[in-house]
Structure formats: structure tokens, C-alpha cells
Design a protein around this motif. Structure first.
Motif, PDB file in Angstrom:
ATOM      1  N   ASN A  70     -21.973   4.324 -10.667  1.00 59.63           N
ATOM      2  CA  ASN A  70     -23.297   4.671 -10.154  1.00 59.63           C
ATOM      3  C   ASN A  70     -23.315   4.713  -8.642  1.00 59.63           C
ATOM      4  OD1 ASN A  70     -24.194   4.694 -12.713  1.00 59.63           O
ATOM      5  ND2 ASN A  70     -25.452   2.862 -12.563  1.00 59.63           N
ATOM      6  N   PRO A  71     -24.334   5.367  -8.078  1.00 60.54           N
ATOM      7  CA  PRO A  71     -24.497   5.248  -6.632  1.00 60.54           C
ATOM      8  C   PRO A  71     -24.700   3.787  -6.258  1.00 60.54           C
ATOM      9  CG  PRO A  71     -25.955   6.924  -7.485  1.00 60.54           C
ATOM     10  CD  PRO A  71     -25.306   6.279  -8.658  1.00 60.54           C
ATOM     11  N   ILE A  72     -24.225   3.437  -5.090  1.00 57.34           N
ATOM     12  CA  ILE A  72     -24.136   2.021  -4.754  1.00 57.34           C
ATOM     13  C   ILE A  72     -25.504   1.354  -4.627  1.00 57.34           C
ATOM     14  CG2 ILE A  72     -23.980   2.523  -2.303  1.00 57.34           C
ATOM     15  CD1 ILE A  72     -22.052   0.183  -2.100  1.00 57.34           C
ATOM     16  N   TRP A  73     -26.512   2.104  -4.192  1.00 62.89           N
ATOM     17  CA  TRP A  73     -27.852   1.534  -4.133  1.00 62.89           C
ATOM     18  C   TRP A  73     -28.761   2.367  -5.013  1.00 62.89           C
ATOM     19  CZ3 TRP A  73     -25.840   3.406   0.684  1.00 62.89           C
ATOM     20  CH2 TRP A  73     -25.113   2.432   1.389  1.00 62.89           C
ATOM     21  N   LYS A  95     -31.910   3.050  -4.327  1.00 60.45           N
ATOM     22  CA  LYS A  95     -32.654   3.941  -3.441  1.00 60.45           C
ATOM     23  C   LYS A  95     -31.759   4.214  -2.250  1.00 60.45           C
ATOM     24  CE  LYS A  95     -37.247   2.363  -4.568  1.00 60.45           C
ATOM     25  NZ  LYS A  95     -38.504   1.821  -4.043  1.00 60.45           N
ATOM     26  N   LEU A  96     -31.286   5.444  -2.165  1.00 56.29           N
ATOM     27  CA  LEU A  96     -30.289   5.724  -1.145  1.00 56.29           C
ATOM     28  C   LEU A  96     -30.892   5.812   0.243  1.00 56.29           C
ATOM     29  CD1 LEU A  96     -28.224   8.342  -3.094  1.00 56.29           C
ATOM     30  CD2 LEU A  96     -27.530   6.060  -2.492  1.00 56.29           C
ATOM     31  N   PRO A 105     -34.156   5.027   2.988  1.00 59.75           N
ATOM     32  CA  PRO A 105     -35.319   4.127   3.136  1.00 59.75           C
ATOM     33  C   PRO A 105     -36.605   4.894   2.848  1.00 59.75           C
ATOM     34  CG  PRO A 105     -34.407   4.694   5.265  1.00 59.75           C
ATOM     35  CD  PRO A 105     -33.481   5.266   4.244  1.00 59.75           C
ATOM     36  N   ASP A 106     -37.686   4.150   2.715  1.00 58.67           N
ATOM     37  CA  ASP A 106     -38.968   4.776   2.388  1.00 58.67           C
ATOM     38  C   ASP A 106     -39.349   5.783   3.459  1.00 58.67           C
ATOM     39  OD1 ASP A 106     -40.299   1.732   1.019  1.00 58.67           O
ATOM     40  OD2 ASP A 106     -39.366   3.457   0.045  1.00 58.67           O
ATOM     41  N   PRO A 107     -40.171   6.759   3.083  1.00 56.08           N
ATOM     42  CA  PRO A 107     -40.564   7.755   4.086  1.00 56.08           C
ATOM     43  C   PRO A 107     -41.289   7.098   5.255  1.00 56.08           C
ATOM     44  CG  PRO A 107     -41.173   8.480   1.893  1.00 56.08           C
ATOM     45  CD  PRO A 107     -40.661   7.093   1.758  1.00 56.08           C
ATOM     46  N   TYR A 141     -30.060  10.486   8.478  1.00 57.83           N
ATOM     47  CA  TYR A 141     -29.558   9.812   7.284  1.00 57.83           C
ATOM     48  C   TYR A 141     -28.252  10.437   6.859  1.00 57.83           C
ATOM     49  CZ  TYR A 141     -34.329   8.114   7.140  1.00 57.83           C
ATOM     50  OH  TYR A 141     -35.530   7.545   7.447  1.00 57.83           O
ATOM     51  N   ARG A 142     -27.261   9.603   6.672  1.00 60.04           N
ATOM     52  CA  ARG A 142     -25.948  10.088   6.287  1.00 60.04           C
ATOM     53  C   ARG A 142     -25.480   9.319   5.079  1.00 60.04           C
ATOM     54  NH1 ARG A 142     -24.028  10.279  12.469  1.00 60.04           N
ATOM     55  NH2 ARG A 142     -25.523  11.869  13.084  1.00 60.04           N
ATOM     56  N   LEU A 143     -25.123  10.032   4.018  1.00 59.88           N
ATOM     57  CA  LEU A 143     -24.674   9.399   2.775  1.00 59.88           C
ATOM     58  C   LEU A 143     -23.246   9.817   2.499  1.00 59.88           C
ATOM     59  CD1 LEU A 143     -27.912  10.033   0.752  1.00 59.88           C
ATOM     60  CD2 LEU A 143     -27.175   7.888   1.717  1.00 59.88           C
ATOM     61  N   GLU A 171     -19.712   6.579  -1.510  1.00 57.81           N
ATOM     62  CA  GLU A 171     -20.214   5.522  -2.381  1.00 57.81           C
ATOM     63  C   GLU A 171     -21.632   5.806  -2.881  1.00 57.81           C
ATOM     64  OE1 GLU A 171     -18.966   4.640   0.661  1.00 57.81           O
ATOM     65  OE2 GLU A 171     -20.760   4.426   1.886  1.00 57.81           O
ATOM     66  N   THR A 184     -14.068  -1.135  -1.119  1.00 53.34           N
ATOM     67  CA  THR A 184     -14.808  -0.028  -0.493  1.00 53.34           C
ATOM     68  C   THR A 184     -16.296  -0.180  -0.741  1.00 53.34           C
ATOM     69  OG1 THR A 184     -12.945   1.327  -1.154  1.00 53.34           O
ATOM     70  CG2 THR A 184     -14.818   2.450  -0.204  1.00 53.34           C
ATOM     71  N   ARG A 185     -16.640  -0.501  -1.982  1.00 48.42           N
ATOM     72  CA  ARG A 185     -18.060  -0.644  -2.281  1.00 48.42           C
ATOM     73  C   ARG A 185     -18.654  -1.882  -1.631  1.00 48.42           C
ATOM     74  NH1 ARG A 185     -19.490   3.040  -6.493  1.00 48.42           N
ATOM     75  NH2 ARG A 185     -21.461   1.980  -6.781  1.00 48.42           N
ATOM     76  N   ALA A 223     -19.244  -1.037   1.905  1.00 45.72           N
ATOM     77  CA  ALA A 223     -20.076   0.136   2.136  1.00 45.72           C
ATOM     78  C   ALA A 223     -21.498  -0.247   2.474  1.00 45.72           C
ATOM     79  CB  ALA A 223     -20.073   1.017   0.893  1.00 45.72           C
ATOM     80  N   ASN A 257     -23.061   0.807   5.679  1.00 44.06           N
ATOM     81  CA  ASN A 257     -23.368   2.207   5.969  1.00 44.06           C
ATOM     82  C   ASN A 257     -24.716   2.608   5.436  1.00 44.06           C
ATOM     83  OD1 ASN A 257     -20.832   2.418   6.991  1.00 44.06           O
ATOM     84  ND2 ASN A 257     -19.953   3.042   5.050  1.00 44.06           N
ATOM     85  N   ARG A 258     -25.500   1.660   4.981  1.00 47.73           N
ATOM     86  CA  ARG A 258     -26.765   2.016   4.338  1.00 47.73           C
ATOM     87  C   ARG A 258     -27.677   2.674   5.363  1.00 47.73           C
ATOM     88  NH1 ARG A 258     -30.164  -1.318  -0.012  1.00 47.73           N
ATOM     89  NH2 ARG A 258     -31.374   0.488  -0.644  1.00 47.73           N
ATOM     90  N   PRO A 259     -28.280   3.823   5.040  1.00 49.48           N
ATOM     91  CA  PRO A 259     -29.155   4.475   6.007  1.00 49.48           C
ATOM     92  C   PRO A 259     -30.358   3.598   6.326  1.00 49.48           C
ATOM     93  CG  PRO A 259     -28.618   5.987   4.245  1.00 49.48           C
ATOM     94  CD  PRO A 259     -28.138   4.645   3.827  1.00 49.48           C
ATOM     95  N   MET A 260     -30.593   3.406   7.624  1.00 54.17           N
ATOM     96  CA  MET A 260     -31.706   2.575   8.039  1.00 54.17           C
ATOM     97  C   MET A 260     -32.811   3.459   8.578  1.00 54.17           C
ATOM     98  SD  MET A 260     -30.682  -0.424   7.445  1.00 54.17           S
ATOM     99  CE  MET A 260     -31.990  -1.281   8.243  1.00 54.17           C
ATOM    100  N   MET A 261     -34.021   2.969   8.461  1.00 48.09           N
ATOM    101  CA  MET A 261     -35.134   3.701   9.024  1.00 48.09           C
ATOM    102  C   MET A 261     -34.990   3.687  10.534  1.00 48.09           C
ATOM    103  SD  MET A 261     -39.088   3.052   8.146  1.00 48.09           S
ATOM    104  CE  MET A 261     -38.883   2.570   6.459  1.00 48.09           C
TER     105      MET A 261
END
Lengths: 451, 158
Positions: free
Chosen positions: A146-149, A151-152, A154-156, A233-235, A238, B135-136, B139, B142-146
């Protein structure tokens, strides 16, 4: 046969005198051995005879038989007794194995366990064990796929900052192309217009760069491609979902409304789960005269400006077609329609004579253009005017940030500070920050002082 | 476009040389440390340093060579599997470990070869699994932050 042995034996014990009589014959001691013809008990009696003779000669009876030879030969290495530590380790191993085996299939704890028991009331412990072990295995495997989180993104963001639409764009072969050769190693090429694309559409979309590359390589590419964070935002890999050996970009985990999300990708595997949100791009293999990316801008800009409720509808309309060309055609058709309509209106207006019924009081000289086209022009002009200044400011910020970081690295951090203040001295940090900001403040002052 | 999607290593035929060299370096350096200390320990006082040198000069390159053989064979089989299957998977590495273990023990007969192959395969499976887990685990950073609000200018459309 035994008699022969006795005769031979007694002959051997004859005194030396008789030996002198027939020396050659006496010298040849013909003992009858078990290996030339005797069996079982005769072997035993021969052995007894031999034992007697040996006892007579040496003066004591041998008590032990000779040790076995060959495979059964005992080892000369003394075996040390096994220490209790070894037994303890074996016991530990055994306990660990049993504990693990129990944990694999044990009933779920707390509330989960109660629910589980309700779902499977008449189940033997063994069947339940197998089922729970399978469930745990599948859960672990899914966790890796699965994707690691959940919610990939953050909230809008709150109101004026958040764009209503989200554009998810791929890196490999859509924005960049990588090649390897012996002399230069890996090199990455930017698609013509990639930076302009990101900078311009930043006005209309929330751009997300979603790539199947791993973070360590992709982050370095993105630092060069998008230094001003037009795609905040960069994904990376993972965040993808691993299905059947393929990395799939699951948009449902994006924490955004799917009717406002567009994904542009050159690899059809990527949007396999949400093909209705996709714009298929041809893979870019390094051709410097490519214009497809920049050609997408009018279409995407119009989508955002006309504020469609569901992006999937216009996307479906243009699916399978060359979007820059088809969209230009569509726009031309629309303008043609509007012009014809306007001409008819003009004719009908000229027919009526009353001046007070002329709306607006002015006769339009030119056919109307669609609203979005006017807006587009506005945006383009605004972009041309402000883009340069914005980028320069962003570059300044970036430079200042890098200076701060390098100064931070060279700053002496004492262990006392870490223990008492949880990090570098805040006063020193503030002084550093002020120092890096001060030259920038001095510059405009100097500029003001000059004229 | 080179087939490999892993941009941190060279693509397939060339990576064999890289891996050979890297394995040799690992073995030689590790062997240097190990045999150096061993040689120093087993030498009389006053002759420890020469003793260490002699020991590591004799044995460290050998260990490096053994590692190089293992690494080079492994990389060859890995590239071979990638070429045959046309997929990029952890299974390529596991099969490559299997074959490497088997080939290197082939002199001892089929039973020994299969045991060694199984050990090689399990070893690689553990390495790949740990690689994915790490890796996970890393990772998360690398979580996208506001982005902080005052820093970004509101886009022109508002």
C-alpha cells in the motif's frame, strides 16, 4: 585345522637347538591366522591361544581388547562437557519459537478480539489459528504494497491560498528524460518548456509531482528542475501502490476531491486505477523540438478558468485525441459559433429602430470572445510582468536559506547548549539569521540612498 | 532509454564491473582490518605492526578476491534475470543469490550445491526484505508538509 594350529604353535615354541637343526624351516613361522580358512569358534580359540602366548611372554594378562579401528575408532580429541549456557540458549530458542508461533495465530486482543469472536462463533481454535495467521500475513503483505500513508497530501490550505484544481504530473519521460553512458554516467534532460509549464500553471493548479523514482534520486532532480517549489508537493515511490509488479499511482489516497484532480502521465500503468482522471502523454525521449507539454497549457488553463464542476467530463471528451490540436479546433469552433450568433444579433438589432431599446448604448464593433480567452490574456500579461520579479525574489530567498544552512553547519554547538536548551543557543541562531538578513536590508537602503 | 529504473546504479551490463569492484573493496578493507588485528594479536610485542602488515598483506586481498567473485557472479545473474524476465523485482536478486550460492559450491556435488544455493537465496531475500523495510521506515521524512502560509504568495487567480 585346530590340530594343525597346535602343531604349528608347539613347533614355534621348540627350543633353539631344534631350530638349529632345520633353520630355514624353523624361521618360517607358519601361524595359522583366522584369515586363511578358519571360521567362528576356531577364530576365537586361536585368539585365546594368542592371548595365552602373549601373557606368557609379557608377564601380565591384557585386560582390554584392542580398540576398534576404521569407522568405529574412538577420537583422540577429548570431548569437553557441554556447558549449561548452551542448554540455556537452546531453551531460549525453543521458547522464542513457541512464542512466535503463538503470536502468529493468537486471538486478536481487546475489542478486535471480541468482534472477531462474534463473526466466527463456532470455530475451533485450530481453524481460527490458521485463519488469523493468514489474515496477519495478508495484512503484512498489503502494508508493504500500500501507499505508505493513508493521506498522501496534507489537508487543503485555507481559502485564498488553495487552488480548486490539482494537477498530478509524472517525472520520468513526461518532464524529464534520463540517459546513461559510459563517459558521463546518468544525465537528466529537461523537457522544453517544463519550467515554464510549472511556473505558469502554478497560477491555476495545485501541482503535485508524483514519480515512481525513489526519493533519494528524485529529490535531487527536483531541486534543479523546480527550485522555487512551484510544485510544493512531491510524492515518490513509497507513495505508490504495488499491484502485480507494477507501481500504480492511486489517486484516492491524495486527500483531494477526485472530481478536481487531473493526472498527466506517459506510463499507462500509473493511472490504471483512475483512468477517467488521466491525460495520456506520449513518452518524451529527449527530442529538443518537442512542444506537447507547452501545448497542453491552453487546455489546462481553460479547464481551470471555466471552473468546471467535474474535470472528468471534458477529459473524457478529449480522450484518445491529440489534445493541443483538438482543443484548438474546439476553441475555433466555439469562436465561430459565437461570431455567427453575434452577427445574427447585429442584423436583428439593425432591423429595430428604437434607440432606447439598444442595450448598452454602444454598438459592438467586434465579435465577442469567450470569457476565458480574455481571462487567459490577462493571466499571460500578469505572468509576463511579474514572473521575473517573483523568480528573482524566490532566488534571493533560496540563496539566503542556503547561506543560513551553511553557517549553521559551521557554527559551534556545545554539548551544554544541547543539554540545557535542546539545541544550538537560540540567541546565536537569531544573530545568525539577522546577519544573513541584514545585507539584504542594507542593499535596498543603499539603492534608496543613491538617487 | 536504459532499461534500469534505478538511477543510483549503472545500468545492467556495466553494473557488473561496479559490483565486482565494490565487493573487492569491501572484502579487502574488511579483511585488512580483521587480519591486521589478528596479525597484531599473534605477534610478539615490538613486532606487532610488522606482524599485522604481513598478515593483512597475505590474506586481505584473498578475502577481497573471494568477495569479488561472489559479488560479480551475483551481479551477472541479477542482470541475466532482469534481461530474461524483463521486470524489475526483488525476485531477480533472490534468484541471483540462489544461483550464485549454487555455482560457487558446485564442486561439492548436487546436495552441497543445493544447500549452498538455498542459503544464498535466503540471505538475499533477507537483504531485500530489510531494504524495503528500511526504505519505508526512512520515507517518513519525505512526507509532504503544508507550506507555511506567509511564505507563499497567493496565486494570481484569487
Amino acid at each position: 585345522m585346530a590340530s594343525l594350529a597346535r602343531i604349528a604353535f608347539s613347533r614355534a615354541l621348540r627350543p633353539a637347538s631344534s631350530a638349529r637343526l632345520s633353520p630355514a624351516w624353523a624361521a618360517r613361522r607358519t601361524y595359522s591366522t583366522p584369515f586363511n580358512g578358519t571360521t567362528g569358534s576356531s577364530q576365537q580359540s586361536a585368539r585365546n591361544l594368542a592371548a595365552e602366548a602373549l601373557a606368557q611372554k609379557t608377564g601380565h594378562t591384557p585386560t582390554q581388547p584392542t580398540a576398534p579401528k576404521g569407522k568405529n575408532k574412538p577420537s583422540k580429541i577429548e570431548k569437553t562437557p557441554t556447558s549449561p549456557a548452551v542448554y540455556a540458549l537452546y531453551a531460549l530458542l525453543g521458547i522464542t519459537t513457541v512464542g512466535l508461533a503463538y503470536n502468529v495465530g493468537c486471538p486478536y486482543p481487546d475489542e478486535e478480539g471480541i468482534e472477531d469472536a462474534k463473526k466466527h462463533p463456532d470455530e475451533s481454535f485450530f481453524a481460527g489459528y490458521i485463519r488469523r495467521a493468514e489474515e496477519r500475513y495478508h495484512a503484512a503483505r498489503d502494508k508493504m504494497a500500500n501507499p505508505i500513508w493513508d493521506k498522501l497530501l496534507p489537508d487543503p490550505l485555507p481559502a485564498p491560498y488553495q487552488q480548486p484544481y490539482t494537477l498530478v504530473i509524472n517525472l520520468d519521460n513526461t518532464l524529464i528524460h534520463s540517459t546513461w553512458d559510459k563517459d558521463h554516467g546518468w544525465r537528466v534532460a529537461k523537457r522544453p518548456g517544463a519550467e515554464y509549464f510549472l511556473a505558469y500553471l502554478f497560477q491555476h493548479y495545485e501541482i503535485v509531482i508524483f514519480t515512481t523514482q525513489t526519493a533519494d534520486t528524485a529529490m535531487r532532480i527536483l531541486e534543479k528542475l523546480d527550485p522555487y517549489q512551484y510544485a510544493p508537493y512531491r510524492l515518490y515511490r513509497e507513495s505508490t501502490r504495488y499491484i502485480d509488479g507494477k507501481h500504480v499511482k492511486d489517486l484516492s489516497h491524495l486527500n483531494r476531491d477526485l472530481s478536481k484532480v487531473i493526472i498527466m502521465d506517459s506510463n499507462p500503468d500509473a493511472y490504471a486505477l483512475q483512468p477517467e482522471n488521466s491525460i495520456a502523454m506520449k513518452p518524451w525521449t529527449g527530442d529538443a523540438s518537442d512542444t506537447e507539454l507547452v501545448g497542453m497549457i491552453p487546455f489546462l488553463e481553460t479547464l481551470a478558468l471555466t471552473e468546471v464542476d467535474d474535470v472528468r467530463i471534458p477529459l473524457a471528451k478529449f480522450r484518445g485525441k491529440n489534445i493541443p490540436v483538438e482543443f484548438a479546433k474546439w476553441e475555433e469552433d466555439l469562436k465561430e459559433q459565437m461570431r455567427l450568433q453575434w452577427e445574427e444579433e447585429q442584423k436583428s438589432k439593425k432591423g429595430k429602430g428604437f434607440g432606447i431599446f439598444r442595450v448598452g448604448g454602444q454598438q459592438q464593433e467586434q465579435p465577442p470572445v469567450p470569457m476565458f480567452e480574455m481571462q487567459r490574456q490577462q493571466f499571460q500579461e500578469h505572468f509576463m510582468r511579474t514572473h521575473k520579479a517573483v523568480e528573482e525574489e524566490a532566488a534571493e530567498n533560496l540563496k539566503r536559506q542556503k547561506e543560513l544552512e551553511s553557517k549553521l553547519k559551521s557554527m559551534k554547538i556545545s554539548v551544554w547548549d544541547i543539554m540545557t536548551k535542546g539545541g544550538p543557543d537560540p540567541a546565536a541562531l537569531a544573530a545568525l539569521a539577522a546577519e544573513t538578513d541584514a545585507p539584504a536590508e542594507k542593499a535596498p537602503q543603499a539603492a534608496e540612498a543613491k538617487p | 532509454m536504459p532499461r534500469s529504473s534505478d538511477h543510483s546504479r549503472d545500468p545492467c551490463p556495466y553494473v557488473i564491473f561496479s559490483d565486482l569492484g565494490a565487493s573487492f573493496a569491501m572484502g579487502a578493507i574488511g579483511g585488512g582490518v580483521w587480519y591486521g588485528i589478528k596479525g597484531a594479536k599473534n605477534s610478539p610485542r615490538g613486532e606487532r605492526f610488522p606482524g599485522a602488515l604481513v598478515s593483512l598483506k597475505a590474506r586481505a586481498p584473498v578475502l577481497g578476491g573471494n568477495f569479488a567473485v561472489w559479488g560479480g557472479l551475483f551481479s551477472t545473474f541479477d542482470c541475466g534475470m532482469k534481461g530474461i524476465r524483463q521486470k524489475e523485482d526483488p525476485w531477480n536478486s533472490i534468484a541471483a543469490g540462489f544461483f550464485t550460492g549454487g555455482v560457487l559450491a558446485a564442486r561439492g556435488g548436487p546436495k552441497v550445491a543445493i544447500t549452498s544455493a538455498a542459503i544464498g537465496g535466503v540471505f538475499l531475500a533477507v537483504i531485500e526484505g530489510l531494504g524495503i523495510v528500511f526504505t519505508r521506515a526512512f520515507a517518513d521524512q519525505n512526507r509532504p508538509m503544508m507550506p507555511q502560509l506567509p511564505d507563499i504568495a497567493p496565486p494570481a487567480s484569487q
